[in-house]
Design an enzyme around this catalytic site. Sequence first.
Site, PDB file in Angstrom:
ATOM      1  N   CYS A   2      47.582  -5.926  32.544  1.00  0.00           N
ATOM      2  CA  CYS A   2      48.184  -7.205  32.848  1.00  0.00           C
ATOM      3  C   CYS A   2      49.562  -7.009  33.441  1.00  0.00           C
ATOM      4  O   CYS A   2      50.001  -5.900  33.725  1.00  0.00           O
ATOM      5  CB  CYS A   2      48.285  -8.038  31.569  1.00  0.00           C
ATOM      6  SG  CYS A   2      46.747  -8.114  30.630  1.00  0.00           S
ATOM      7  N   VAL A 287      37.990  10.905  61.281  1.00  0.00           N
ATOM      8  CA  VAL A 287      38.871  11.669  62.156  1.00  0.00           C
ATOM      9  C   VAL A 287      38.030  12.704  62.902  1.00  0.00           C
ATOM     10  O   VAL A 287      37.266  13.447  62.272  1.00  0.00           O
ATOM     11  CB  VAL A 287      39.975  12.388  61.349  1.00  0.00           C
ATOM     12  CG1 VAL A 287      40.892  13.159  62.282  1.00  0.00           C
ATOM     13  CG2 VAL A 287      40.774  11.381  60.545  1.00  0.00           C
ATOM     14  N   GLY A 363      40.965  11.337  37.523  1.00  0.00           N
ATOM     15  CA  GLY A 363      41.318  12.648  36.983  1.00  0.00           C
ATOM     16  C   GLY A 363      42.787  12.981  36.956  1.00  0.00           C
ATOM     17  O   GLY A 363      43.132  14.148  36.725  1.00  0.00           O
TER      18      GLY A 363
END
Length: 590
Positions: A2, A287, A363
Amino acid sequence: MCGIAGIALGAGRAPDLSVLDRMTRALAHRGPDGHGHHVSGPVALSHTRLAIIDLEGGDQPLFAGPAALIGNGEVYNYRELRTDNALICSTGSDCEPPLHLWRRDGLDFTRSLRGMYAIAIHDRAARRVVLARDPFGIKPLYTAPVPGGVAFASEPAALLATGLVQPRIRAEAREELLQLQFTTGAETIFEGIRRLLPGEAVVLGEGAVLERARRPALPEGGPEPITEEAALERFGSAFRESVDLHQRSDVPYGMFLSGGTDSAAVLAMMARLNDRPVLAYTAGFDVPNSQKGGAADERERAAHVAKAAGARHETITVAEAEVWRHLPEIVACMDDPAADYAIIPTWFLARRARQEVKVVLSGEGGDELLAGYGRHRSAMRPWWMGGKAMRAHGAFDRLDVLREAPRAWRDGIAAAEAAAATPGRTRLQAAQALDVADWLPNDLLTKLDRCLMAHGVEGRVPFLDEGVARACWRLPDAMKVRDGRGKWLLRQWLAREFPASDPFAKKQGFTVPVGAWIAGAAERLAPLVAAQPGVAEIVRPDRVLPLFRAAAGKREGFAAWNLLFWALWHARHVEGRRMQGDVFEALAAR
């Protein structure tokens, strides 16, 4: 998850509720599911809610006797706290147990909490407001002096929205940002706005700070003797428990999957703990091979890992045109500036994930706890063997772009280095502790918080858990770094538990082809950047175009990106421009 804000004034003063309303509206993106407030005497609290746990009964503020609480984050062990401490709670909210613990234990209430949090408690009987932040600094909280007292909020932007705090830049913090891509310590880039440090608790009374206390994230002491088998067992048990706790949610969740070991470990454990396929998201870049500029596209490797884990794998392609279109709003969400170019894929991943989930695990923290960076390995060596101090060089060193060479930019890092080198720690532990102190909360976790909350998504980081820290921190150096590789214990664990992740493959690192993009747009982009007020005062304008033309190079690319980030950030958060349109239109509009 929040947004929280509040004002604590001296006795006899009444908060201006229009000020509270401005802070609440500035935090609306953090809590799109509802809002609430509490006003009593000289104190006002406000909360915007992203509903994750106890969807029906978890609205805030929460009340117990003379105390009221607002919180941002998740207290993952809320069920255990109810049972172990015999707390009588009236809701299923994870934030209610901390309120009862405060009434029983005072400032020690945070020692029982396991999770990520920024909490504010108003105790009317004690005439005190208590602010507390989790030990790793996963959730943000800021304070600023205002006439008659102190204001606080989840983001500096909410404090600036009050009109009581001005966006004045600290020159030394600007140097840090340009050289390091983040700022250090308690003082932010804005004069007067201060971060609560990770693990810090602050007591406010009579409109002033009365007391500070701090809970460390890392266990005390140097390496302890342990066998490899015992270390693997201990890590596996702690990591399983942490991931299990981090999956507590009343809404759908998924995870961010890169091609690295940290997210592979999170996926492996989630797959083990879930009956249904884990929902995993990966970003890649559109790319041409000739223009990749060193960018690592992790989609193929992530797809292989996801398939082996039986995950449902969703990929997104981040194209240059999309980056230029959305970069002003991406930078705008980084009100506490972290010029990490990983904000780009993180923002796009969060936007995609929000279509299906409100919670993602990732991670972050694995490199810091298990020594995954090359700079950690370098710091292990004495100087005569090629070792060097971490972050010894800045992005603009020897580039002849700035009007004045930065001089004080490393002062904050030097202070953190001295604090990290406590007796008993090895060189490696000191290097890790340095990253935990500043890089982790002020770059990686700020990036995760702002980019995800911009889309109403909660980010959870199971490596940054007290149980995992106990299992990893005091390992012998050789169980973290071996044969020139970091995170040796984690790689060994993955080799046993999830060999399909290929844990001993060479670390790619997470790179974004932003340098190549800047170089390709240099003729159009550089003049716009050089003309920005925030840039013109610190650079030699004639050096911007040559720098941008050379941005496909690593050093030049970092510097050019930092300058582009600063131009956009300054225009939005200091000049107050709304930054409409794509990056070119936003910079051209004055």
